[in-house]
Design a protein around this motif. Structure first.
Motif, PDB file in Angstrom:
ATOM      1  N   CYS A 454      -0.847  -9.040 -13.865  1.00  0.00           N
ATOM      2  CA  CYS A 454      -1.710  -8.053 -14.519  1.00  0.00           C
ATOM      3  C   CYS A 454      -0.859  -6.895 -15.011  1.00  0.00           C
ATOM      4  O   CYS A 454      -0.047  -6.334 -14.249  1.00  0.00           O
ATOM      5  N   GLU A 455      -1.010  -6.532 -16.306  1.00  0.00           N
ATOM      6  CA  GLU A 455      -0.228  -5.436 -16.878  1.00  0.00           C
ATOM      7  C   GLU A 455      -0.887  -4.077 -16.665  1.00  0.00           C
ATOM      8  O   GLU A 455      -0.200  -3.050 -16.660  1.00  0.00           O
ATOM      9  N   THR A 456      -2.205  -4.072 -16.536  1.00  0.00           N
ATOM     10  CA  THR A 456      -2.922  -2.810 -16.381  1.00  0.00           C
ATOM     11  C   THR A 456      -3.797  -2.873 -15.134  1.00  0.00           C
ATOM     12  O   THR A 456      -4.287  -3.951 -14.748  1.00  0.00           O
ATOM     13  N   PRO A 457      -3.990  -1.711 -14.521  1.00  0.00           N
ATOM     14  CA  PRO A 457      -3.358  -0.431 -14.843  1.00  0.00           C
ATOM     15  C   PRO A 457      -1.886  -0.441 -14.444  1.00  0.00           C
ATOM     16  O   PRO A 457      -1.468  -1.312 -13.677  1.00  0.00           O
ATOM     17  N   ALA A 458      -1.143   0.513 -14.945  1.00  0.00           N
ATOM     18  CA  ALA A 458       0.280   0.590 -14.657  1.00  0.00           C
ATOM     19  C   ALA A 458       0.490   0.691 -13.147  1.00  0.00           C
ATOM     20  O   ALA A 458      -0.154   1.482 -12.468  1.00  0.00           O
ATOM     21  N   GLY A 459       1.400  -0.137 -12.636  1.00  0.00           N
ATOM     22  CA  GLY A 459       1.727  -0.097 -11.207  1.00  0.00           C
ATOM     23  C   GLY A 459       0.879  -1.002 -10.346  1.00  0.00           C
ATOM     24  O   GLY A 459       1.051  -1.034  -9.116  1.00  0.00           O
ATOM     25  N   VAL A 460      -0.029  -1.773 -10.972  1.00  0.00           N
ATOM     26  CA  VAL A 460      -0.939  -2.585 -10.158  1.00  0.00           C
ATOM     27  C   VAL A 460      -0.196  -3.670  -9.383  1.00  0.00           C
ATOM     28  O   VAL A 460      -0.559  -3.990  -8.251  1.00  0.00           O
ATOM     29  N   MET A 461       0.888  -4.236  -9.959  1.00  0.00           N
ATOM     30  CA  MET A 461       1.614  -5.296  -9.257  1.00  0.00           C
ATOM     31  C   MET A 461       2.422  -4.730  -8.094  1.00  0.00           C
ATOM     32  O   MET A 461       2.549  -5.368  -7.034  1.00  0.00           O
ATOM     33  N   ASP A 462       2.957  -3.511  -8.267  1.00  0.00           N
ATOM     34  CA  ASP A 462       3.664  -2.860  -7.157  1.00  0.00           C
ATOM     35  C   ASP A 462       2.677  -2.551  -6.027  1.00  0.00           C
ATOM     36  O   ASP A 462       2.995  -2.684  -4.840  1.00  0.00           O
ATOM     37  N   GLN A 463       1.485  -2.085  -6.411  1.00  0.00           N
ATOM     38  CA  GLN A 463       0.460  -1.809  -5.409  1.00  0.00           C
ATOM     39  C   GLN A 463       0.112  -3.087  -4.650  1.00  0.00           C
ATOM     40  O   GLN A 463      -0.026  -3.072  -3.425  1.00  0.00           O
ATOM     41  N   GLU A 464      -0.008  -4.189  -5.377  1.00  0.00           N
ATOM     42  CA  GLU A 464      -0.397  -5.447  -4.745  1.00  0.00           C
ATOM     43  C   GLU A 464       0.625  -5.875  -3.697  1.00  0.00           C
ATOM     44  O   GLU A 464       0.263  -6.223  -2.572  1.00  0.00           O
ATOM     45  N   SER A 465       1.882  -5.861  -4.069  1.00  0.00           N
ATOM     46  CA  SER A 465       2.913  -6.295  -3.120  1.00  0.00           C
ATOM     47  C   SER A 465       3.024  -5.337  -1.941  1.00  0.00           C
ATOM     48  O   SER A 465       3.215  -5.753  -0.794  1.00  0.00           O
ATOM     49  N   GLY A 466       2.871  -4.029  -2.213  1.00  0.00           N
ATOM     50  CA  GLY A 466       2.931  -3.037  -1.135  1.00  0.00           C
ATOM     51  C   GLY A 466       1.760  -3.173  -0.179  1.00  0.00           C
ATOM     52  O   GLY A 466       1.926  -3.082   1.050  1.00  0.00           O
ATOM     53  N   TYR A 467       0.583  -3.418  -0.742  1.00  0.00           N
ATOM     54  CA  TYR A 467      -0.617  -3.570   0.090  1.00  0.00           C
ATOM     55  C   TYR A 467      -0.507  -4.789   0.984  1.00  0.00           C
ATOM     56  O   TYR A 467      -0.786  -4.726   2.200  1.00  0.00           O
ATOM     57  N   LEU A 468      -0.088  -5.931   0.419  1.00  0.00           N
ATOM     58  CA  LEU A 468       0.003  -7.156   1.200  1.00  0.00           C
ATOM     59  C   LEU A 468       1.059  -7.038   2.296  1.00  0.00           C
ATOM     60  O   LEU A 468       0.874  -7.554   3.413  1.00  0.00           O
ATOM     61  N   ALA A 469       2.152  -6.358   2.008  1.00  0.00           N
ATOM     62  CA  ALA A 469       3.184  -6.146   3.032  1.00  0.00           C
ATOM     63  C   ALA A 469       2.636  -5.274   4.165  1.00  0.00           C
ATOM     64  O   ALA A 469       2.883  -5.538   5.352  1.00  0.00           O
ATOM     65  N   ALA A 470       1.878  -4.227   3.808  1.00  0.00           N
ATOM     66  CA  ALA A 470       1.294  -3.351   4.827  1.00  0.00           C
ATOM     67  C   ALA A 470       0.268  -4.097   5.665  1.00  0.00           C
ATOM     68  O   ALA A 470       0.170  -3.909   6.885  1.00  0.00           O
ATOM     69  N   LEU A 471      -0.488  -4.984   5.015  1.00  0.00           N
ATOM     70  CA  LEU A 471      -1.500  -5.772   5.716  1.00  0.00           C
ATOM     71  C   LEU A 471      -0.834  -6.682   6.751  1.00  0.00           C
ATOM     72  O   LEU A 471      -1.269  -6.756   7.910  1.00  0.00           O
ATOM     73  N   GLU A 472       0.222  -7.373   6.339  1.00  0.00           N
ATOM     74  CA  GLU A 472       0.915  -8.272   7.260  1.00  0.00           C
ATOM     75  C   GLU A 472       1.676  -7.508   8.337  1.00  0.00           C
ATOM     76  O   GLU A 472       1.988  -8.076   9.387  1.00  0.00           O
ATOM     77  N   GLY A 473       1.947  -6.248   8.101  1.00  0.00           N
ATOM     78  CA  GLY A 473       2.673  -5.443   9.083  1.00  0.00           C
ATOM     79  C   GLY A 473       1.778  -4.786  10.117  1.00  0.00           C
ATOM     80  O   GLY A 473       2.274  -4.135  11.060  1.00  0.00           O
ATOM     81  N   ALA A 474       0.478  -4.949  10.000  1.00  0.00           N
ATOM     82  CA  ALA A 474      -0.441  -4.317  10.948  1.00  0.00           C
ATOM     83  C   ALA A 474      -0.396  -5.028  12.299  1.00  0.00           C
ATOM     84  O   ALA A 474      -0.319  -6.252  12.369  1.00  0.00           O
ATOM     85  N   VAL A 475      -0.449  -4.239  13.383  1.00  0.00           N
ATOM     86  CA  VAL A 475      -0.420  -4.817  14.736  1.00  0.00           C
ATOM     87  C   VAL A 475      -1.651  -4.420  15.553  1.00  0.00           C
ATOM     88  O   VAL A 475      -1.872  -4.967  16.645  1.00  0.00           O
ATOM     89  N   SER A 476      -2.452  -3.486  15.059  1.00  0.00           N
ATOM     90  CA  SER A 476      -3.660  -3.093  15.777  1.00  0.00           C
ATOM     91  C   SER A 476      -4.648  -2.496  14.788  1.00  0.00           C
ATOM     92  O   SER A 476      -4.303  -2.214  13.641  1.00  0.00           O
ATOM     93  N   TYR A 477      -5.882  -2.298  15.254  1.00  0.00           N
ATOM     94  CA  TYR A 477      -6.904  -1.772  14.354  1.00  0.00           C
ATOM     95  C   TYR A 477      -7.925  -0.954  15.130  1.00  0.00           C
ATOM     96  O   TYR A 477      -8.036  -1.049  16.367  1.00  0.00           O
ATOM     97  N   GLN A 478      -8.681  -0.165  14.389  1.00  0.00           N
ATOM     98  CA  GLN A 478      -9.787   0.599  14.964  1.00  0.00           C
ATOM     99  C   GLN A 478     -10.904   0.680  13.935  1.00  0.00           C
ATOM    100  O   GLN A 478     -10.660   0.982  12.767  1.00  0.00           O
ATOM    101  N   VAL A 479     -12.134   0.395  14.377  1.00  0.00           N
ATOM    102  CA  VAL A 479     -13.309   0.544  13.527  1.00  0.00           C
ATOM    103  C   VAL A 479     -14.080   1.748  14.002  1.00  0.00           C
ATOM    104  O   VAL A 479     -14.414   1.869  15.176  1.00  0.00           O
ATOM    105  N   SER A 480     -14.380   2.661  13.101  1.00  0.00           N
ATOM    106  CA  SER A 480     -15.156   3.858  13.429  1.00  0.00           C
ATOM    107  C   SER A 480     -16.144   4.105  12.301  1.00  0.00           C
ATOM    108  O   SER A 480     -15.753   4.544  11.212  1.00  0.00           O
ATOM    109  N   GLY A 481     -17.407   3.799  12.573  1.00  0.00           N
ATOM    110  CA  GLY A 481     -18.416   3.979  11.542  1.00  0.00           C
ATOM    111  C   GLY A 481     -18.126   3.091  10.350  1.00  0.00           C
ATOM    112  O   GLY A 481     -18.045   1.868  10.460  1.00  0.00           O
ATOM    113  N   ASN A 482     -17.924   3.714   9.184  1.00  0.00           N
ATOM    114  CA  ASN A 482     -17.648   2.970   7.957  1.00  0.00           C
ATOM    115  C   ASN A 482     -16.164   2.882   7.643  1.00  0.00           C
ATOM    116  O   ASN A 482     -15.786   2.497   6.532  1.00  0.00           O
TER     117      ASN A 482
END
Length: 501
Positions: A454-482
């Motif tokens: 995807c070419e638009t919006p600018a930076g969307v592919m960098d966001q995608e790779s950064g998000y997926l790396a952060a997702l796989e790097g998670a080791v714990s979670y907390q749910v609070s309301g929404n």
């Protein structure tokens, strides 16, 4: 309500002999129909001359007896001599304890109420309603009668004497109740077991027991069995009682508080319940199998619905006092292979629903019992879960440890399925993979995704790779309301999600 003492010794009532200091008249010996009733304030004339309702957090009461009126003025206790003549009445200056109570308007309301006591000139009574008027006949205080009988009342314990000269609060996650029947029977739940016995009342004197109880042993929460033993000893040591608006206090022969309750009307409705334990048929209450969720929702339409761990179920129910009847129970007909005990557990749960005879509602808990008082099913209020709906990414942590907000016009999502699969939209591509959780620990991946660019919006592919790396790097979670927050190994926020309320 937070209370702070502002004068040493002022919290204690001034001795009765001091009440007549400054009195200009002999106390009344009676009071007619005013006596024998606890009155709670419904309305009072505010400083603007309009009738207003008192603060719900600062109830005001009045009780007339032996020529004195006493009660709570919202924060402090007060006492004043009074005389009546027909429908006219006059009060002496009240003697009041000297405490300060936090809360908007509490002290202002109290000052206004006490000043109105001095303006009382007449009263009328009708239909359990008491109205005081001033010298011009203007209504200034309106009360209603409060039920103070034990017969036919239900109570929930808030504190008790632990037998070590300490008065302590009830353990979190436990519900201790007492029901006083009109046939002089007391019964309830003492935190783990059901108990029952007799009680007798003469004036404000009370005798309770001996009490009999079921013989179950509960391991959770820690200390529940010690609490149970201390509570049962405390109530059987009671020698007198006092019923105030919404509260019951049991005291021993020396006037020491043994137990304090609040009145309640119990119902299983109003919460989403999640099973925390069930009777395994071998004399024990066990937790549901890991990775299974059993729920119950009691609707106002007389239907209870939920998940039995694999299938959804439904049944009618009816409530009468503390008694409840459930069934017949129906369900969908799926088969779940894992966890291995899912179907056996489900069958047991659905059978137990049909055996329920009574229930107890506690703060955040619901316990269903059979006719013998044995625990069949125990629930807690369902907490928000990672598997609840679609989550929308708000920000993620990039490789440099910076929090990066989601790009405008992108919608990055995650859905954590109950089947252990996570799917979503990474901003351009769709992704998928597995996840496991144990308590609040979390492991995600490896993740796969489609291969669009995807070419638009600018930076969307960098966001995608950064998000997926952060997702796989998670080791714990907390749910609070929404909010759903995933954490990296160093405790920093890896991904922050939100969902529509």
């Amino acid at each position: 309500m937070k209370r702070g003492v502002v004068a040493v010794g002022a919290v204690l009532f001034i001795l009765v002999v001091s009440f007549c200091c400054g009195c200009t008249q002999e106390p009344a010996t009676g009071g007619g129909d005013l006596t024998g009733t606890v009155w709670m304030l419904d309305e009072y004339m505010n400083i603007d001359g309009a009738m207003a309702e008192p603060l719900a957090t600062a109830p005001v009461t009045a009780e007339f007896a032996d020529g004195y009126v006493k009660g709570s003025s919202g924060c402090n206790m007060y006492n004043a001599a009074y005389v009546t003549d027909g429908q006219t009445i006059s009060l002496d200056l009240p003697v009041v304890t000297v405490m300060y109570c936090d809360g908007t308007g509490v002290m202002e309301q109290e000052a206004r109420y006490l000043s109105l006591l001095g303006a009382i000139a007449g009263y009328t009574m009708s239909d359990e309603k008491l109205t005081f008027t001033d010298s011009a006949g203007q209504e200034i205080l309106i009360f209603h009668a409060v039920e103070t009988e034990l017969n036919g009342t239900e109570w929930m314990l808030t504190g008790y004497n632990n037998g070590l000269w300490g008065f302590v609060s009830v353990e979190d996650g436990t519900s201790v109740t007492a029901t006083f029947s009109e046939s002089n029977q007391i019964s309830g739940n003492s935190g783990c077991n059901s108990y029952s016995g007799t009680y007798t009342v003469t004036g404000d004197a009370i005798t309770i027991g001996p009490l009999a109880m079921t013989e179950m042993y509960c391991m959770d929460p820690e200390g529940v069995m010690d609490q149970e033993g201390a509570y049962l000893a405390a109530v059987q040591a009671a020698a007198s009682y006092r019923v105030d608006p919404g509260d019951l206090t049991l005291m021993d022969a020396d006037g020491l508080r043994m137990a304090v309750f609040r009145q309640y009307v119990s119902t299983p409705q109003g919460e989403d319940w999640e099973l925390t334990g069930y009777n395994n048929g071998q004399g024990g209450v066990v937790s549901p199998a890991a990775q299974t969720t059993i729920s119950a929702l009691f609707g106002e339409d007389g239907q209870v619905t939920g998940s039995a761990g694999c299938n959804n179920y439904f049944a009618s129910y009816s409530v009468s006092g503390m008694e409840v009847s459930i069934g017949p129970v129906g369900s969908t007909k799926m088969y779940c292979e894992s966890p291995a005990e899912t179907m056996e557990q489900e069958s047991r749960y659905l059978t137990l629903l049909g055996e329920v005879a009574t229930f107890e509602r506690g703060p955040g808990t619901l316990t269903l019992r059979d006719v013998d008082g044995s625990i069949l099913l125990a629930y807690a209020v369902a907490q928000p879960k990672i598997t609840t709906g679609e989550w929308h990414m708000v920000s993620y942590q990039d490789a440099d440890g910076n929090a990066v907000s989601a790009l405008d016009s992108t919608n990055v999502t995650a859905i954590f399925g109950v089947d252990g699969q996570v799917t979503g939209d990474a901003g351009c591509n769709s992704y998928f993979g597995s996840y496991t959780k144990d308590g609040n620990s979390l492991s995600i991946g490896p993740l796969g995704l489609t291969l669009m660019y995807c070419e638009t919006p600018a930076g969307v592919m960098d966001q995608e790779s950064g998000y997926l790396a952060a997702l796989e790097g998670a080791v714990s979670y907390q749910v609070s309301g929404n909010d759903l927050t995933l954490y990296a190994e160093d405790g920093t926020v890896s991904v922050w999600f939100m969902q529509a309320p």
